[in-house]
Design a protein around this motif. Structure first.
Motif, mmCIF file in Angstrom:
data_model
loop_
_atom_site.group_PDB
_atom_site.id
_atom_site.type_symbol
_atom_site.label_atom_id
_atom_site.label_comp_id
_atom_site.label_asym_id
_atom_site.label_seq_id
_atom_site.Cartn_x
_atom_site.Cartn_y
_atom_site.Cartn_z
ATOM 1 N N GLN A 21 3.407 6.590 11.941
ATOM 2 C CA GLN A 21 2.322 6.735 10.977
ATOM 3 C C GLN A 21 2.382 8.102 10.274
ATOM 4 O OE1 GLN A 21 -1.561 4.779 12.322
ATOM 5 N NE2 GLN A 21 -0.486 4.972 14.263
ATOM 6 N N SER A 22 3.585 8.608 10.147
ATOM 7 C CA SER A 22 3.790 9.860 9.428
ATOM 8 C C SER A 22 3.450 9.670 7.953
ATOM 9 C CB SER A 22 5.250 10.307 9.569
ATOM 10 O OG SER A 22 5.564 11.312 8.641
ATOM 11 N N GLN A 23 2.896 10.693 7.338
ATOM 12 C CA GLN A 23 2.545 10.643 5.930
ATOM 13 C C GLN A 23 3.753 10.315 5.067
ATOM 14 O OE1 GLN A 23 -0.561 10.845 4.658
ATOM 15 N NE2 GLN A 23 0.256 10.475 2.598
ATOM 16 N N SER A 24 4.928 10.752 5.479
ATOM 17 C CA SER A 24 6.143 10.515 4.696
ATOM 18 C C SER A 24 6.544 9.046 4.669
ATOM 19 C CB SER A 24 7.302 11.345 5.260
ATOM 20 O OG SER A 24 7.606 10.955 6.596
ATOM 21 N N LEU A 25 5.938 8.225 5.541
ATOM 22 C CA LEU A 25 6.264 6.799 5.623
ATOM 23 C C LEU A 25 5.152 5.907 5.054
ATOM 24 C CD1 LEU A 25 7.714 6.832 9.254
ATOM 25 C CD2 LEU A 25 9.047 6.494 7.161
ATOM 26 N N ARG A 26 4.057 6.497 4.609
ATOM 27 C CA ARG A 26 2.926 5.695 4.130
ATOM 28 C C ARG A 26 3.285 4.992 2.821
ATOM 29 N NH1 ARG A 26 -3.364 7.579 3.679
ATOM 30 N NH2 ARG A 26 -3.039 7.671 5.933
ATOM 31 N N MET A 27 2.924 3.705 2.736
ATOM 32 C CA MET A 27 3.222 2.904 1.554
ATOM 33 C C MET A 27 1.969 2.528 0.772
ATOM 34 S SD MET A 27 6.089 0.278 3.144
ATOM 35 C CE MET A 27 6.724 -0.255 1.555
ATOM 36 N N HIS A 28 0.988 1.897 1.446
ATOM 37 C CA HIS A 28 -0.215 1.410 0.770
ATOM 38 C C HIS A 28 -1.428 1.602 1.668
ATOM 39 C CE1 HIS A 28 2.604 -0.679 -1.858
ATOM 40 N NE2 HIS A 28 3.083 -1.318 -0.804
ATOM 41 N N ARG A 29 -2.588 1.624 1.034
ATOM 42 C CA ARG A 29 -3.849 1.644 1.782
ATOM 43 C C ARG A 29 -4.857 0.751 1.081
ATOM 44 N NH1 ARG A 29 -6.729 6.412 5.007
ATOM 45 N NH2 ARG A 29 -8.420 5.157 5.867
ATOM 46 N N ASN A 30 -5.602 -0.020 1.879
ATOM 47 C CA ASN A 30 -6.691 -0.839 1.364
ATOM 48 C C ASN A 30 -7.817 -0.799 2.392
ATOM 49 O OD1 ASN A 30 -8.275 -2.639 -0.030
ATOM 50 N ND2 ASN A 30 -7.190 -4.459 0.685
ATOM 51 N N ASP A 32 -9.610 0.058 5.539
ATOM 52 C CA ASP A 32 -9.157 0.472 6.868
ATOM 53 C C ASP A 32 -7.694 0.128 7.130
ATOM 54 O OD1 ASP A 32 -11.657 1.475 7.540
ATOM 55 O OD2 ASP A 32 -12.351 -0.445 8.370
ATOM 56 N N LEU A 33 -7.103 -0.708 6.271
ATOM 57 C CA LEU A 33 -5.732 -1.150 6.484
ATOM 58 C C LEU A 33 -4.744 -0.221 5.777
ATOM 59 C CD1 LEU A 33 -6.083 -5.024 5.978
ATOM 60 C CD2 LEU A 33 -6.142 -3.731 8.121
ATOM 61 N N VAL A 34 -3.749 0.255 6.527
ATOM 62 C CA VAL A 34 -2.728 1.138 5.971
ATOM 63 C C VAL A 34 -1.353 0.576 6.331
ATOM 64 C CG1 VAL A 34 -1.843 3.497 5.808
ATOM 65 C CG2 VAL A 34 -4.261 3.112 6.319
ATOM 66 N N VAL A 35 -0.479 0.496 5.330
ATOM 67 C CA VAL A 35 0.888 -0.009 5.519
ATOM 68 C C VAL A 35 1.852 1.170 5.524
ATOM 69 C CG1 VAL A 35 2.680 -1.541 4.646
ATOM 70 C CG2 VAL A 35 0.280 -2.113 4.280
ATOM 71 N N GLN A 135 5.846 -7.784 6.404
ATOM 72 C CA GLN A 135 7.146 -7.186 6.676
ATOM 73 C C GLN A 135 7.058 -5.811 7.328
ATOM 74 O OE1 GLN A 135 9.339 -6.272 3.160
ATOM 75 N NE2 GLN A 135 11.275 -6.015 4.227
ATOM 76 N N PHE A 136 6.145 -4.985 6.841
ATOM 77 C CA PHE A 136 6.065 -3.611 7.311
ATOM 78 C C PHE A 136 4.845 -3.414 8.210
ATOM 79 C CE2 PHE A 136 8.242 -3.251 3.100
ATOM 80 C CZ PHE A 136 9.501 -2.932 3.608
ATOM 81 N N PRO A 137 4.890 -2.403 9.088
ATOM 82 C CA PRO A 137 3.780 -2.183 10.024
ATOM 83 C C PRO A 137 2.451 -1.922 9.308
ATOM 84 C CG PRO A 137 5.698 -0.852 10.620
ATOM 85 C CD PRO A 137 5.984 -1.435 9.279
ATOM 86 N N ILE A 138 1.423 -2.627 9.761
ATOM 87 C CA ILE A 138 0.072 -2.435 9.234
ATOM 88 C C ILE A 138 -0.814 -1.937 10.374
ATOM 89 C CG2 ILE A 138 -1.929 -3.548 8.179
ATOM 90 C CD1 ILE A 138 -0.095 -5.598 6.964
ATOM 91 N N PHE A 139 -1.616 -0.936 10.074
ATOM 92 C CA PHE A 139 -2.534 -0.402 11.073
ATOM 93 C C PHE A 139 -3.960 -0.496 10.541
ATOM 94 C CE2 PHE A 139 1.552 1.570 11.778
ATOM 95 C CZ PHE A 139 1.701 1.468 13.154
ATOM 96 N N SER A 140 -4.884 -0.819 11.433
ATOM 97 C CA SER A 140 -6.298 -0.910 11.084
ATOM 98 C C SER A 140 -7.039 0.191 11.836
ATOM 99 C CB SER A 140 -6.856 -2.282 11.482
ATOM 100 O OG SER A 140 -8.236 -2.353 11.233
ATOM 101 N N LYS A 141 -7.582 1.132 11.079
ATOM 102 C CA LYS A 141 -8.243 2.302 11.664
ATOM 103 C C LYS A 141 -7.312 3.019 12.635
ATOM 104 C CE LYS A 141 -12.866 0.258 11.265
ATOM 105 N NZ LYS A 141 -14.104 -0.117 11.973
ATOM 106 N N GLY A 142 -6.036 3.036 12.295
ATOM 107 C CA GLY A 142 -5.052 3.745 13.097
ATOM 108 C C GLY A 142 -4.475 2.968 14.250
ATOM 109 N N GLU A 143 -5.004 1.760 14.502
ATOM 110 C CA GLU A 143 -4.534 0.939 15.615
ATOM 111 C C GLU A 143 -3.681 -0.219 15.106
ATOM 112 O OE1 GLU A 143 -5.053 1.811 18.754
ATOM 113 O OE2 GLU A 143 -6.222 3.542 18.071
#
Length: 253
Positions: A21-30, A32-35, A135-143
């Motif tokens: 979950q490094s900032q350099s790998l962040r793709m999208h946010r909607n 609580d959901l972050v890809v 396809q890519f990891p999705i996290f909800s509120k960091g989990e």
């Protein structure tokens, strides 16, 4: 195979230090959901069976990123980097062992002419496409994101499903698709209605091998008696799914 994402995040992979979950790998946010990016683009067009999870979890993303970093250091070409990362991370950990038991229980290995479905993650990997609805990891509120019953209702999730999994499924019309878990099945059903998959090539009903569904898996495998199940577990539904999957696999042989 499109290497656009890999090329965009290659520097982040080379500098990876163990945080998916490094900032350099962040793709999208909607909301609580972050890809986040992890190297899961590899597609095996000759695969006979496609195992579909909901999304790579944190542990799987870490394995894929670590393996990709190692392969880059070795100087391997991008397709091999992606292949190694994908295979190393696919349903990694205890979940893979339980998944293999489930697949053997319905006779997948017999249809493919294998000693065990375990071979799909080794010497018979040319027969397998392990993938995820997202396809890519999705996290909800960091989990870890564990899916929702109607993923098609979220615009970002719809885009994720169509953009990779949908296109991949259309390119593999003769493969057999096996969704793993109820949430994945719901997404695959929606994509089938949208025309991305052939209904007759999708086998629904396999329980998720994770610890959250341990009762379902244990009963499916005959390791637990009906009388010992929690009142939340629908034994009749599991019986019906097991019987259907065994018949469907036998019909393919």
């Amino acid at each position: 195979m499109n290497f656009e994402f890999f090329e965009k995040y290659e520097a982040a992979i080379r500098g990876y230090q163990g945080d998916p979950q490094s900032q350099s790998l962040r793709m999208h946010r909607n909301g609580d959901l972050v890809v986040y990016y992890a190297p899961f683009e590899w597609v095996n067009p000759s695969a006979k069976v496609v195992l579909v999870g909901i999304t790579p979890w944190k542990a799987q993303a870490d394995i894929a990123l670590t393996e990709a970093q190692r392969a880059l250091v070795e100087g391997l070409p991008v397709p091999e980097v992606l292949r190694r990362a994908k295979l190393a991370a696919a349903f990694a950990g205890r979940a893979r062992l339980r998944l293999i038991s489930l697949l053997d229980h319905i006779g997948l290995h017999q249809w493919l002419g294998l000693r065990s479905s375990d071979d799909l993650f080794g010497e018979a990997s040319d027969l397998l496409q392990a993938t995820s609805l997202f396809q890519f990891p999705i996290f909800s509120k960091g989990e870890n994101f564990r899916g929702v019953i109607h993923p098609e209702r979220d615009p970002m999730l719809r885009l994720q499903m169509r953009g990779h999994f949908g296109k991949m499924a259309k390119a593999m019309p003769d493969a057999v698709f096996i969704p793993v878990g109820a949430a994945t099945s719901k997404g695959v059903e929606w994509l089938t209605k949208e025309g991305f998959l052939k209904k007759e090539r999708v086998l629904h009903g396999l329980p998720h091998p994770g610890k959250e569904a341990s009762d379902h898996t244990a009963y499916f495998l005959g390791e637990k008696e009906r009388a010992d199940l929690s009142h939340h577990t629908n034994a009749d539904k599991i019986d019906a799914a097991r019987d259907y999957l065994r018949r469907a696999m036998a019909a393919l042989s």
